[in-house]
Structure formats: C-alpha cells, structure tokens
Design an enzyme around this catalytic site. Structure first.
Site, PDB file in Angstrom:
ATOM      1  N   LYS A 273       0.850  -1.194   0.000  1.00 24.36           N
ATOM      2  CA  LYS A 273       0.000   0.000   0.000  1.00 24.36           C
ATOM      3  C   LYS A 273       0.879   1.236   0.000  1.00 24.36           C
ATOM      4  O   LYS A 273       1.775   1.381   0.836  1.00 24.36           O
ATOM      5  CB  LYS A 273      -0.902   0.003   1.234  1.00 24.36           C
ATOM      6  CG  LYS A 273      -1.875   1.183   1.245  1.00 24.36           C
ATOM      7  CD  LYS A 273      -2.896   1.058   2.347  1.00 24.36           C
ATOM      8  CE  LYS A 273      -2.412   1.588   3.669  1.00 24.36           C
ATOM      9  NZ  LYS A 273      -2.171   3.040   3.679  1.00 24.36           N
TER      10      LYS A 273
ATOM     11  N   ASP B 282      -3.530   4.414  -1.623  1.00 19.40           N
ATOM     12  CA  ASP B 282      -4.442   4.845  -0.558  1.00 19.40           C
ATOM     13  C   ASP B 282      -4.353   6.361  -0.415  1.00 19.40           C
ATOM     14  O   ASP B 282      -3.658   6.876   0.450  1.00 19.40           O
ATOM     15  CB  ASP B 282      -4.014   4.114   0.727  1.00 19.40           C
ATOM     16  CG  ASP B 282      -4.804   4.517   1.961  1.00 19.40           C
ATOM     17  OD1 ASP B 282      -5.903   5.068   1.810  1.00 19.40           O
ATOM     18  OD2 ASP B 282      -4.306   4.259   3.080  1.00 19.40           O
TER      19      ASP B 282
ATOM     20  N   LYS C 174      -7.330   8.211  -0.554  1.00 22.15           N
ATOM     21  CA  LYS C 174      -8.621   8.597   0.040  1.00 22.15           C
ATOM     22  C   LYS C 174      -9.192   9.870  -0.587  1.00 22.15           C
ATOM     23  O   LYS C 174      -9.344  10.900   0.069  1.00 22.15           O
ATOM     24  CB  LYS C 174      -8.470   8.825   1.549  1.00 22.15           C
ATOM     25  CG  LYS C 174      -7.982   7.604   2.312  1.00 22.15           C
ATOM     26  CD  LYS C 174      -8.010   7.847   3.808  1.00 22.15           C
ATOM     27  CE  LYS C 174      -7.542   6.672   4.602  1.00 22.15           C
ATOM     28  NZ  LYS C 174      -6.104   6.331   4.414  1.00 22.15           N
TER      29      LYS C 174
ATOM     30  N   ASP D 290     -13.621  14.783  -2.822  1.00 23.84           N
ATOM     31  CA  ASP D 290     -13.735  16.052  -3.527  1.00 23.84           C
ATOM     32  C   ASP D 290     -15.029  16.013  -4.339  1.00 23.84           C
ATOM     33  O   ASP D 290     -15.788  15.046  -4.250  1.00 23.84           O
ATOM     34  CB  ASP D 290     -12.491  16.253  -4.423  1.00 23.84           C
ATOM     35  CG  ASP D 290     -12.105  17.715  -4.559  1.00 23.84           C
ATOM     36  OD1 ASP D 290     -13.023  18.540  -4.798  1.00 23.84           O
ATOM     37  OD2 ASP D 290     -10.923  18.046  -4.439  1.00 23.84           O
TER      38      ASP D 290
ATOM     39  N   THR E  32     -10.177   4.172  11.251  1.00 21.35           N
ATOM     40  CA  THR E  32      -9.963   3.254  12.382  1.00 21.35           C
ATOM     41  C   THR E  32      -9.353   3.950  13.602  1.00 21.35           C
ATOM     42  O   THR E  32      -9.243   3.358  14.667  1.00 21.35           O
ATOM     43  CB  THR E  32      -9.039   2.094  11.951  1.00 21.35           C
ATOM     44  OG1 THR E  32      -7.948   2.642  11.214  1.00 21.35           O
ATOM     45  CG2 THR E  32      -9.762   1.118  11.076  1.00 21.35           C
TER      46      THR E  32
ATOM     47  N   GLY F  49       0.733  -2.111   8.732  1.00 22.51           N
ATOM     48  CA  GLY F  49       1.895  -1.257   8.531  1.00 22.51           C
ATOM     49  C   GLY F  49       2.938  -1.481   9.597  1.00 22.51           C
ATOM     50  O   GLY F  49       3.729  -2.420   9.543  1.00 22.51           O
ATOM     51  N   ARG F  50       2.923  -0.614  10.627  1.00 19.60           N
ATOM     52  CA  ARG F  50       3.990  -0.584  11.617  1.00 19.60           C
ATOM     53  C   ARG F  50       4.339  -1.906  12.290  1.00 19.60           C
ATOM     54  O   ARG F  50       5.542  -2.149  12.520  1.00 19.60           O
ATOM     55  CB  ARG F  50       3.693   0.530  12.643  1.00 19.60           C
ATOM     56  CG  ARG F  50       3.860   1.917  12.014  1.00 19.60           C
ATOM     57  CD  ARG F  50       3.161   3.003  12.791  1.00 19.60           C
ATOM     58  NE  ARG F  50       1.713   2.898  12.665  1.00 19.60           N
ATOM     59  CZ  ARG F  50       0.847   3.772  13.185  1.00 19.60           C
ATOM     60  NH1 ARG F  50       1.306   4.808  13.881  1.00 19.60           N
ATOM     61  NH2 ARG F  50      -0.441   3.611  13.013  1.00 19.60           N
TER      62      ARG F  50
HETATM   63  O1  C5P Z   1       0.852   1.114  10.767  1.00 17.04           O
HETATM   64  P1  C5P Z   1      -0.577   0.692  10.687  1.00 17.04           P
HETATM   65  O2  C5P Z   1      -0.761  -0.825  10.674  1.00 17.04           O
HETATM   66  O3  C5P Z   1      -1.477   1.375  11.695  1.00 17.04           O
HETATM   67  O4  C5P Z   1      -1.020   1.172   9.224  1.00 17.04           O
HETATM   68  C1  C5P Z   1      -2.354   1.202   8.816  1.00 17.04           C
HETATM   69  C2  C5P Z   1      -2.427   1.847   7.468  1.00 17.04           C
HETATM   70  O5  C5P Z   1      -3.771   1.837   7.003  1.00 17.04           O
HETATM   71  C3  C5P Z   1      -1.967   3.297   7.428  1.00 17.04           C
HETATM   72  O6  C5P Z   1      -1.287   3.471   6.195  1.00 17.04           O
HETATM   73  C4  C5P Z   1      -3.244   4.104   7.444  1.00 17.04           C
HETATM   74  O7  C5P Z   1      -3.114   5.297   6.703  1.00 17.04           O
HETATM   75  C5  C5P Z   1      -4.206   3.166   6.728  1.00 17.04           C
HETATM   76  N1  C5P Z   1      -5.627   3.332   7.056  1.00 17.04           N
HETATM   77  C6  C5P Z   1      -6.116   3.244   8.355  1.00 17.04           C
HETATM   78  N2  C5P Z   1      -7.451   3.421   8.603  1.00 17.04           N
HETATM   79  C7  C5P Z   1      -8.300   3.666   7.603  1.00 17.04           C
HETATM   80  C8  C5P Z   1      -7.822   3.733   6.272  1.00 17.04           C
HETATM   81  C9  C5P Z   1      -6.460   3.554   6.040  1.00 17.04           C
HETATM   82  O8  C5P Z   1      -5.353   2.975   9.272  1.00 17.04           O
HETATM   83  N3  C5P Z   1      -9.592   3.772   7.829  1.00 17.04           N
END
Ligand code: C5P
Length: 243
Positions: free
Chosen positions: A36, A63, A65, A68, A127, A218-219
């Site tokens: 992503k 991603d 988002k 507009d 989230t 992600g992290r």
């Molecule tokens: O690091 P982490 O696991 O929290 O990463 C979650 C990823 O998903 C981030 O890139 C964040 O921008 C994205 N995201 C999110 N919640 C959403 C949509 C996208 O955490 N509703």
C-alpha cells in the site's frame, strides 16, 4: 474467499523515500499479496514509486482517500486506472453521485486502455476515530457501527467493489452487504503489539475469522527488527483462523 491467505495481506509502506520503500519491499519479497502506497510515500515520490513497485511484479493499493467534488475524483480515478494500480480508494462521505461517476469512469478508462479496472474501495469511518469523537467532534449522532454499515451499503449501491473499515465492523458489514463485497481492514494488531494511533483494532486471526477480505498492516511489520518474520507470523495466524 478462495484467495491464498498470503495474497490477503497488504503491507502499508508508510515511509518517506523510495530507498526505504525498496528496502522493505526487498525484505518482504514473497511474504505479502500487495503493497500500500499512502499519502506519505506518494506525496514524496509520486507515481514513479507506484510504477517501480509494479515493475518489480508487485500489486499496489494506492491509498489517497479521494474526497472532492465528483468531477475531480472522476479524473483522479482515471489517472489511477491508467497507472494500472490494483486498488484505490475514495471517501464514501463524498456522496453517491461522486462514487457512481467514479466507478463508471474507471471502467470506461480501463476498457479504453485495455487494462483490468482497479478495485475501487470506499473509506468509511477511520480506524483511529472513537465513538465519542464521531459524536462530539464530527457531529454524527448515529451509533458508529450503524454509520459504517450505512456507508458500506451506500458504497455498494454506487457500484464500489468494497470498503475500508475497522475489523470491529466486519461482521455487521458482511451481514448487510453479503459475501462478495470486499472488506479491507487496517487497524490490525498482533496480540501484545503497540496500538500506536489505532483505536478500533483486532488481531489478524480475529479479523480473518470475522470475515475480512484483505488485511492492511503497517507498523507491526515495517517497524519490526525482522519485517519478513513479522509478516510470516501474521500470515500463519491468518491461515489458522482460515476462512
Ligand atoms: O501502521 P498501521 O498498521 O497502523 O497502518 C495502517 C495503514 O492503514 C496506514 O497506512 C493508514 O493510513 C491506513 N488506514 C487506516 N485506517 C483507515 C484507512 C487507512 O489505518 N480507515
């Protein structure tokens, strides 16, 4: 979902530079279904980073988002389609007309370019937002899960392929939108790991058992000392929860 479980893991490359992204992609070779690219990496490296990931054979979820007026999102969707991305997303809060026109334009553009149309996903309630924030800051009086389900149904009616939502809302969305509608879920945290800024979370196994189509992590992977091992552990847990 009949997809191989590894294909259902999407790793969020939330880094600033192409060098860092490529280091992660190399370390994670064969461990995930897609990468992503969000606003941090895209705003720093632009569409070139997406092309470069695809040239390495990766599938890319862009991603950004989009939120507009219909014409602006339609044109952005056309750009995503020509770029050849696997998925991109827009905010359901942009309204049904915006979503409907964007899906139509995406399919039209894909046909003209002779490529597969990207999956178009709707972002529901982030989230990181708590029920209290939704009520007091954003001014939505409806229960948070009801709001997410309302938006998921609106996205489905507009022709979107699925939504991005917290794992905590998966079951309610599945019930309302059926088995084929895609639910892509961030907010995934292996037991015992840091929540960071995420609030409405579940473990990878719980999210799969609840009916998620794809998990975005992600992290917990990118910040691990051994990202490949972290990804493998998550895939194993997804597999055990098997669905
Ligand atoms: O690091 P982490 O696991 O929290 O990463 C979650 C990823 O998903 C981030 O890139 C964040 O921008 C994205 N995201 C999110 N919640 C959403 C949509 C996208 O955490 N509703």
């Amino acid at each position: 979902m009949s997809l191989d479980v590894k294909q259902r893991l999407i790793v969020a490359l939330d880094v600033d530079t192409r060098t860092e992204a490529e280091r992660l992609v190399e370390a994670l070779e064969g461990q995930a279904g897609a990468f992503k690219v969000g606003m941090q990496l895209y705003n720093s490296e632009g569409p070139e980073i997406v092309r470069s990931l695809m040239q390495r054979g990766g599938k890319v979820f862009v991603d950004l988002k989009f939120h507009d007026i219909p014409n602006t999102v339609v044109q952005a969707g056309r750009v995503m389609t020509r770029l050849g991305v696997f998925m991109y997303n827009l905010h359901v809060a942009g309204g049904q007309e915006m979503m409907r026109q964007t899906v139509a334009a995406t399919h039209e553009e894909a046909k003209a370019a002779g490529v597969n149309p990207p999956l178009v996903l709707g972002v529901t309630v982030l989230t990181s937002i708590t029920p209290q924030q939704l009520r007091e800051e954003i001014g939505v009086d409806r229960d948070l899960t009801e709001q997410v389900v309302k938006w998921a149904k609106l996205a489905q009616e507009a022709g979107l392929d699925g939504v991005v939502a917290s794992p905590q809302e998966i079951q309610a969305i599945r019930q309302a939108c059926g088995p084929e509608f895609l639910i892509v879920t961030p907010g995934v945290r292996p037991a015992g790991s840091q929540l960071n800024d995420q609030k409405r979370v579940m473990t990878p196994g719980e999210a799969i058992a609840a009916g998620a189509s794809y998990l975005v992590v992600g992290r917990p992977i990118t910040g691990a000392a051994d990202p490949a091992a972290a990804a493998q552990a998550i895939v194993q847990e997804m597999d055990k929860a098997g669905r």
